[in-house]
Motif scaffolding. Structure first.
Motif, mmCIF file in Angstrom:
data_model
loop_
_atom_site.group_PDB
_atom_site.id
_atom_site.type_symbol
_atom_site.label_atom_id
_atom_site.label_comp_id
_atom_site.label_asym_id
_atom_site.label_seq_id
_atom_site.Cartn_x
_atom_site.Cartn_y
_atom_site.Cartn_z
ATOM 1 N N VAL A 138 25.743 -42.164 -14.460
ATOM 2 C CA VAL A 138 27.391 -42.036 -14.309
ATOM 3 C C VAL A 138 28.085 -41.659 -15.457
ATOM 4 O O VAL A 138 28.980 -40.890 -15.498
ATOM 5 N N ASP B 3 19.362 -50.043 -12.109
ATOM 6 C CA ASP B 3 20.662 -50.223 -12.513
ATOM 7 C C ASP B 3 21.225 -49.474 -13.840
ATOM 8 O O ASP B 3 22.166 -48.914 -13.844
ATOM 9 N N THR C 277 28.979 -43.832 -7.689
ATOM 10 C CA THR C 277 29.744 -45.013 -7.859
ATOM 11 C C THR C 277 31.104 -44.629 -7.194
ATOM 12 O O THR C 277 31.878 -44.294 -8.116
ATOM 13 N N LYS D 173 23.896 -46.310 -14.470
ATOM 14 C CA LYS D 173 24.864 -46.635 -15.151
ATOM 15 C C LYS D 173 25.073 -45.420 -16.084
ATOM 16 O O LYS D 173 26.066 -44.869 -16.329
ATOM 17 N N LYS E 80 33.680 -46.143 -6.401
ATOM 18 C CA LYS E 80 34.680 -46.816 -6.799
ATOM 19 C C LYS E 80 35.051 -46.760 -8.173
ATOM 20 O O LYS E 80 35.966 -47.734 -8.711
ATOM 21 N N ASP E 81 34.351 -45.893 -8.881
ATOM 22 C CA ASP E 81 34.778 -45.858 -10.327
ATOM 23 C C ASP E 81 36.035 -45.332 -10.710
ATOM 24 O O ASP E 81 36.279 -44.300 -10.764
ATOM 25 N N GLU F 257 41.598 -50.289 -6.986
ATOM 26 C CA GLU F 257 40.469 -50.900 -8.119
ATOM 27 C C GLU F 257 40.910 -51.779 -9.143
ATOM 28 O O GLU F 257 40.349 -52.880 -9.619
#
Length: 487
Positions: A17, A10, A47, A14, A49-50, A80
């Motif tokens: 991204v 994760d 990701t 992260k 939906k960022d 979002e």
């Protein structure tokens, strides 16, 4: 152990991204929109939906004129976070540049409520309100009027003929007993093309956020819209009392003394306007000028009762005479007539005549190298333009003027808007011209990757048109832009 591995994965995701987003933002600031798009898209693959990546990619789409894609990403970001100001602003901007002024206004207002200190929302409200006001107008602006020609679309564009105009503008000679409109079908038949405007206005009234707005002059948007609808209904009531007389029927009527009847005047006007326009189109500016001035003297002697559309025709003639004088090299007199056209059109609240006059004045200034003045009048014309071909032409010409004045950033903005309309029309010629403008603008701004991208697009479009001269010029510009790229 498994949980630790999962946490590590994760964290890696992260960080990846964040890195891609940072790359995208840096490339966006540098004007490398193509590469910035790639970075934001790669981050969104990881990701989807960022919200910040969605906004970043929306900004890229806005810069390259893909307003629909920008709108999609802005809306996804709002899903979002409904109060994300950047997303609201981008959605409003995308809607504005797509010509959806009333919906853009809604989101400018929503954004300002959430973040009133952002100046962009305030400016957005002002420009959207102005666009809506100019597009909708007030009740007195809904008079039928002469359709202007499109001679300002350069010599290769066909000029619109004025022949059919008068038939729909003169009073009819036979009457029915007045009766109330019975149904929507009758209204549709009576209003013709204006019926669509009526339905659109009725749709606007249902938008609660929009109708609560107030224009800069203090008028309520709801009152403006309702007044326009009432005026259209009154027109339908009036026309329902009249029986149209076709041109064919008029030809069968007995001849009367010259110009003594409305039908005689209609025939005379149709023939005269056709001759004036035909002379100018064929290159006989002197003949067009002579006939235009003769007709103007005759019209000036007629009363409003003799010719219900006297002001509209006078506007049209000032425009024709101005164009003929310009072709003959008398720029000052040409401008005098175009300004008279504009003054009368504004005084009588004829929006199409106003738009035509603004276009002619802008063209005259641009042709004589007075680019700042051309921009002034052309930008005033923008809210009046709804037809795609005319819009892409106008935005392109304003952009070229800004480029001539060494304002490449503004030139780029208008180039983006022009290419967006041209793409929507699938018009290769205007996509080509707008792409060239964008390539030159980005080159002057030092955004070399973006410049190369636009010139490459222009090159491919020139190949489709089999234009050898354009191919040579674009290839030269492309080579120049490529020299600035890092090796």
């Amino acid at each position: 152990m498994a949980k630790k591995t999962e946490n590590t994965e994760d964290e890696i995701l992260k960080n990846r991204v964040l890195t891609l987003r940072a790359e995208g933002e840096w490339k966006l600031r540098k004007g490398n929109y193509k590469h910035a798009l790639s970075s934001f898209s790669a981050a969104l693959d990881l990701t989807p939906k960022d919200k910040k990546c969605l906004v970043g990619r929306a900004k890229c789409f806005m810069r390259i004129g893909q307003f629909k894609n920008a709108l999609i990403d802005a809306e996804a970001s709002i899903k979002e976070d409904a109060s994300f100001p950047e997303a609201l602003y981008l959605k409003a901007e995308a809607l504005y540049y797509m010509g959806e002024f009333e919906f853009a206004l809604v989101f400018y207002h929503r954004g300002q409520k959430i973040r009133p200190q952002i100046e962009g929302f305030k400016l957005g409200i002002q420009k959207a309100e102005e666009a809506i006001t100019n597009s909708v107008g007030n009740s007195s602006s809904l008079k039928l009027e002469i359709r202007g020609d499109l001679s300002f679309l350069k010599e290769e564009e066909e000029r619109e003929q004025p022949i059919a105009v008068i038939q729909n503008l003169t009073k009819k000679e036979k009457h029915h007993t007045p009766e109330t409109l019975k149904n929507e079908k009758t209204t549709k038949q009576l209003l013709g093309e204006f019926y669509l405007h009526k339905k659109f206005l009725e749709k606007l009234l249902k938008d609660q956020d929009l109708v609560k707005g107030v224009t800069k002059s203090g008028e309520r948007v709801e009152d403006i819209i309702q007044s326009s609808i009432t005026s259209l209904n009154n027109c339908a009531d009036f026309w329902s009392q009249e029986m149209p007389v076709s041109l064919k029927d008029r030809k069968q009527q007995p001849k009367q003394q010259k110009y003594s009847s409305p039908s005689d005047r209609v025939h005379f006007l149709l023939r005269s306007l056709d001759e004036i326009d035909g002379e100018l189109t064929s290159g006989n500016a002197k003949g067009s000028l002579r006939k235009g001035e003769e007709l103007m003297r005759i019209i000036q002697g007629w009363s409003k009762k003799d010719c219900p559309v006297k002001e509209e025709i006078m506007c049209f003639l000032h425009g024709c005479i101005g164009n003929a004088l310009f072709d003959l090299g008398d720029v000052d007199k040409a401008l005098q007539h175009h300004h008279k056209d504009l003054e009368l059109a504004k005084q009588c609240k004829f929006p199409k005549a106003t738009a035509r006059a603004l276009a002619n004045i802008g063209c005259t200034y641009a042709e004589t190298g007075q680019f700042a003045k051309a921009i002034e009048f052309w930008e005033e014309k923008i809210p009046f333009v709804h037809e795609g071909l005319e819009k892409t032409w106008l935005l392109h010409e304003i952009g070229c003027c800004y480029l001539e004045l060494s304002h490449p950033e503004k030139a780029r903005d208008f180039g983006l808007r022009s290419v967006a309309v041209a793409e929507e029309l699938s018009d290769n010629k205007w996509q080509f011209r707008a792409s060239v403008l964008l390539g030159q603008s980005e080159l002057n701004l030092g955004n070399f990757e973006s410049s190369v991208s636009h010139f490459e697009k222009a090159l491919s479009l020139a190949k489709l048109q089999n234009d050898s001269t354009a191919l040579s010029a674009i290839q030269e510009a492309l080579d120049e832009a490529k020299q600035h790229l890092p090796h």
